[in-house]
Design a protein around this motif. Structure first.
Motif, mmCIF file in Angstrom:
data_model
loop_
_atom_site.group_PDB
_atom_site.id
_atom_site.type_symbol
_atom_site.label_atom_id
_atom_site.label_comp_id
_atom_site.label_asym_id
_atom_site.label_seq_id
_atom_site.Cartn_x
_atom_site.Cartn_y
_atom_site.Cartn_z
ATOM 1 N N MET A 75 0.850 -1.197 0.000
ATOM 2 C CA MET A 75 0.000 0.000 0.000
ATOM 3 C C MET A 75 0.882 1.242 0.000
ATOM 4 S SD MET A 75 -3.086 0.994 2.618
ATOM 5 C CE MET A 75 -4.066 -0.397 2.077
ATOM 6 N N THR A 76 0.633 2.167 -0.904
ATOM 7 C CA THR A 76 1.446 3.375 -1.034
ATOM 8 C C THR A 76 1.026 4.435 -0.021
ATOM 9 O OG1 THR A 76 -0.025 4.426 -2.630
ATOM 10 C CG2 THR A 76 1.638 2.908 -3.513
ATOM 11 N N ALA A 77 1.861 5.473 0.077
ATOM 12 C CA ALA A 77 1.536 6.582 0.987
ATOM 13 C C ALA A 77 0.250 7.270 0.559
ATOM 14 C CB ALA A 77 2.700 7.582 1.012
ATOM 15 N N THR A 78 0.041 7.343 -0.769
ATOM 16 C CA THR A 78 -1.188 7.953 -1.269
ATOM 17 C C THR A 78 -2.400 7.142 -0.856
ATOM 18 O OG1 THR A 78 -0.013 8.883 -3.159
ATOM 19 C CG2 THR A 78 -2.412 8.709 -3.329
ATOM 20 N N ASP A 79 -2.271 5.804 -0.936
ATOM 21 C CA ASP A 79 -3.381 4.944 -0.514
ATOM 22 C C ASP A 79 -3.704 5.150 0.956
ATOM 23 O OD1 ASP A 79 -3.591 3.840 -3.034
ATOM 24 O OD2 ASP A 79 -2.187 2.212 -2.604
ATOM 25 N N LEU A 80 -2.670 5.253 1.796
ATOM 26 C CA LEU A 80 -2.893 5.452 3.231
ATOM 27 C C LEU A 80 -3.591 6.785 3.491
ATOM 28 C CD1 LEU A 80 0.505 4.156 4.668
ATOM 29 C CD2 LEU A 80 -1.735 3.083 4.926
ATOM 30 N N ASP A 81 -3.193 7.812 2.717
ATOM 31 C CA ASP A 81 -3.817 9.119 2.882
ATOM 32 C C ASP A 81 -5.290 9.069 2.520
ATOM 33 O OD1 ASP A 81 -3.773 12.020 3.293
ATOM 34 O OD2 ASP A 81 -4.066 12.122 1.141
ATOM 35 N N LEU A 82 -5.624 8.366 1.453
ATOM 36 C CA LEU A 82 -7.017 8.237 1.047
ATOM 37 C C LEU A 82 -7.819 7.449 2.069
ATOM 38 C CD1 LEU A 82 -6.570 7.574 -2.785
ATOM 39 C CD2 LEU A 82 -7.490 9.630 -1.707
ATOM 40 N N TRP A 83 -7.257 6.349 2.566
ATOM 41 C CA TRP A 83 -7.958 5.552 3.567
ATOM 42 C C TRP A 83 -8.159 6.336 4.863
ATOM 43 C CZ3 TRP A 83 -10.819 1.441 3.077
ATOM 44 C CH2 TRP A 83 -10.631 0.603 1.968
ATOM 45 N N GLY A 84 -7.220 7.248 5.148
ATOM 46 C CA GLY A 84 -7.360 8.056 6.362
ATOM 47 C C GLY A 84 -8.536 9.008 6.320
ATOM 48 N N ARG A 85 -9.044 9.291 5.118
ATOM 49 C CA ARG A 85 -10.192 10.181 4.976
ATOM 50 C C ARG A 85 -11.522 9.436 5.040
ATOM 51 N NH1 ARG A 85 -8.257 13.113 -0.551
ATOM 52 N NH2 ARG A 85 -6.026 13.244 -0.056
ATOM 53 N N LEU A 86 -11.455 8.125 5.056
ATOM 54 C CA LEU A 86 -12.676 7.316 5.044
ATOM 55 C C LEU A 86 -13.417 7.441 6.371
ATOM 56 C CD1 LEU A 86 -14.133 5.229 3.174
ATOM 57 C CD2 LEU A 86 -12.973 3.452 4.496
ATOM 58 N N ARG A 87 -14.730 7.593 6.308
ATOM 59 C CA ARG A 87 -15.567 7.667 7.495
ATOM 60 C C ARG A 87 -16.564 6.521 7.460
ATOM 61 N NH1 ARG A 87 -12.041 10.749 8.574
ATOM 62 N NH2 ARG A 87 -12.223 12.964 9.166
ATOM 63 N N THR A 88 -16.965 6.068 8.626
ATOM 64 C CA THR A 88 -17.929 4.982 8.723
ATOM 65 C C THR A 88 -19.205 5.475 9.384
ATOM 66 O OG1 THR A 88 -17.047 4.286 10.866
ATOM 67 C CG2 THR A 88 -16.092 3.260 8.886
ATOM 68 N N GLY A 89 -20.271 4.723 9.207
ATOM 69 C CA GLY A 89 -21.556 5.125 9.755
ATOM 70 C C GLY A 89 -21.536 5.255 11.263
ATOM 71 N N ASP A 90 -20.852 4.332 11.974
ATOM 72 C CA ASP A 90 -20.829 4.417 13.438
ATOM 73 C C ASP A 90 -20.035 5.632 13.905
ATOM 74 O OD1 ASP A 90 -18.478 3.327 12.508
ATOM 75 O OD2 ASP A 90 -18.250 1.906 14.164
ATOM 76 N N TRP A 91 -18.963 5.973 13.166
ATOM 77 C CA TRP A 91 -18.225 7.192 13.510
ATOM 78 C C TRP A 91 -19.128 8.410 13.343
ATOM 79 C CZ3 TRP A 91 -17.339 11.673 10.864
ATOM 80 C CH2 TRP A 91 -16.391 12.552 11.404
ATOM 81 N N LEU A 92 -19.828 8.472 12.206
ATOM 82 C CA LEU A 92 -20.709 9.605 11.943
ATOM 83 C C LEU A 92 -21.809 9.702 12.978
ATOM 84 C CD1 LEU A 92 -21.489 11.925 10.042
ATOM 85 C CD2 LEU A 92 -22.824 10.287 8.706
ATOM 86 N N ASP A 93 -22.356 8.549 13.367
ATOM 87 C CA ASP A 93 -23.452 8.525 14.330
ATOM 88 C C ASP A 93 -23.026 9.047 15.696
ATOM 89 O OD1 ASP A 93 -26.193 7.949 14.693
ATOM 90 O OD2 ASP A 93 -25.698 6.106 15.765
ATOM 91 N N ALA A 94 -21.737 8.921 16.017
ATOM 92 C CA ALA A 94 -21.247 9.317 17.337
ATOM 93 C C ALA A 94 -20.855 10.788 17.422
ATOM 94 C CB ALA A 94 -20.038 8.458 17.709
ATOM 95 N N GLN A 95 -20.831 11.480 16.273
ATOM 96 C CA GLN A 95 -20.377 12.873 16.277
ATOM 97 C C GLN A 95 -21.466 13.824 16.766
ATOM 98 O OE1 GLN A 95 -17.045 13.078 15.652
ATOM 99 N NE2 GLN A 95 -17.443 10.861 15.467
ATOM 100 N N GLU A 96 -21.051 14.919 17.363
ATOM 101 C CA GLU A 96 -21.949 15.999 17.751
ATOM 102 C C GLU A 96 -21.437 17.279 17.090
ATOM 103 O OE1 GLU A 96 -22.437 16.335 21.925
ATOM 104 O OE2 GLU A 96 -23.121 14.260 22.187
ATOM 105 N N PHE A 97 -22.073 17.644 15.990
ATOM 106 C CA PHE A 97 -21.641 18.812 15.233
ATOM 107 C C PHE A 97 -22.362 20.063 15.718
ATOM 108 C CE2 PHE A 97 -21.321 15.245 12.147
ATOM 109 C CZ PHE A 97 -19.936 15.227 12.040
ATOM 110 N N PRO A 98 -21.676 21.186 15.720
ATOM 111 C CA PRO A 98 -22.342 22.441 16.079
ATOM 112 C C PRO A 98 -23.337 22.834 15.001
ATOM 113 C CG PRO A 98 -20.138 22.875 15.267
ATOM 114 C CD PRO A 98 -20.254 21.387 15.387
#
Length: 370
Positions: free
Chosen positions: A1-24
């Protein structure tokens, strides 16, 4: 896996992560009317766009009320890129809007000369200093920085790229508002969003659009609002010595006035009276109330015609209401207080820890230390 691939995967969000957020909640430069993000303020030449923009800038910088009616809290930093003005005109217009005895707010910053390629960087540098204070930036006009199309580039791609580059700056400073003053087309349009000069790439790249309409030699106008995160709304405005204010002294009253004006446009005096009577009541009105209120025994016939023409709605047997076009409370549903802040929060000042506001592109919970 390249550095670019890791950077792209780092931007990935999941439904459970989104569900746990409290946005202003969405922040506003002018609550219920001008939200955070990048927007376009369009109108015909000499309709008063620049007066409107400068008036709002001075209102936000001074604090108190904007447009003569909407509380904006304590004064906040504003930046005006007035590329069609000079110092003399700026001083003259500011004094007209503020009154001769009122000082020009110290939080009001402006520039009159800048090269088109310098604009995004200049905005960014200013926002790096003031971006945590929910500032307002106005570029007047967009046409001054709109470049020619490049080889192989269409007008749509050019418009989207230019506006998109400025939006990228606004996105990096959540809670900030960047407003681009622009012209409308000469040809009339049924949809006010289509009236913005240029291609759909402009509205497509922007978070929201405001369209100011005014007839020549008329002191009244309308401001139509639409966007990704705001209610589509319409407000009646009045010009008092070049200062635009909401008709009726509140956003609610201005919305009702715009609704009434739309409902009675192009009809005879008697029909206009009937429609205006119903619209002004803000709720279901009976035939009897109209007959008595207007001393007009033929009201039933005119009410039926108004419904057929789409100018009124039936609310039940013998009851009539205005056709809803805007919410009765423009800030309803946004979870904000009268200052456009999340409930329970005050206006940030220099002593507060910086807050990260969400304009729909930033996924960081508040506060910054979270």
């Amino acid at each position: 896996m390249t550095a670019t691939d890791l950077d792209l995967w780092g931007r990935l969000r999941t439904g459970d992560w989104l569900d746990a957020q409290e946005f202003p909640p969405l922040s506003y430069a002018v609550p219920g009317i001008i939200p955070e993000g990048l927007g376009i303020l369009a109108g015909p030449p000499k309709a008063g766009k620049s007066w409107l923009a400068l008036g709002v800038l001075l209102d936000v910088a001074a604090g108190g009320l904007a447009l003569g009616a909407v509380p904006v809290g304590d004064g906040r930093p504003v930046f005006y890129l007035a590329l069609e003005d000079g110092d003399r005109r700026m001083q003259s217009r500011a004094r007209v809007l503020l009154g001769e005895d009122m000082p020009i707010p110290a939080r009001f910053s402006y520039i009159t000369r800048v090269l088109p390629p310098e604009v995004p960087d200049l905005m960014r540098e200013w926002l790096e200093v003031h971006g945590t204070s929910r500032p307002l930036v106005v570029l007047d006009t967009l046409g001054k920085v709109l470049r020619s199309t490049r080889p192989g580039e269409g007008a749509y791609e050019r418009d989207y790229a230019v506006v998109g580059a400025l939006k990228a700056v606004a996105d990096d400073f959540p809670g900030s508002t960047v407003l681009l003053v622009h012209h409308t087309r000469k040809a009339p349009s049924e949809d006010f969003m289509d009236s913005v000069s240029g291609t759909n790439g402009m509205n497509g790249a922007a978070d929201f659009s405001l369209v100011l309409s005014r007839r020549r030699h008329d002191d009244s106008g309308t401001l139509q609002v639409s966007g990704r995160d705001v209610h589509e709304s319409e407000f009646a405005l009045s010009s008092e010595g070049n200062r635009w204010v909401l008709t009726g002294g509140s956003a609610d009253a201005a919305a009702r006035a715009a609704e009434a004006a739309r409902a009675t446009a192009g009809v005879g005096d008697r029909m206009a009276q009937v429609v205006d009577f119903v619209t002004s009541r803000g709720g279901p009105v009976s035939v009897k109330e109209v007959e008595v209120g207007l001393e007009f025994p033929e009201a039933r016939r005119y009410l039926a015609r108004a419904v057929e023409a789409g100018r009124l709605d039936r609310a039940g047997r013998g009851l009539y209401v205005a056709v809803p076009t805007v919410p009765s409370d423009p800030s309803a549903g946004h979870g904000v207080d009268g200052l456009g802040q999340p409930a329970g929060r005050g206006v940030p000042n220099d002593d507060d820890p910086p807050l990260l506001w969400d304009n729909g592109t930033v996924g960081t919970p508040t506060p910054e230390s979270a």
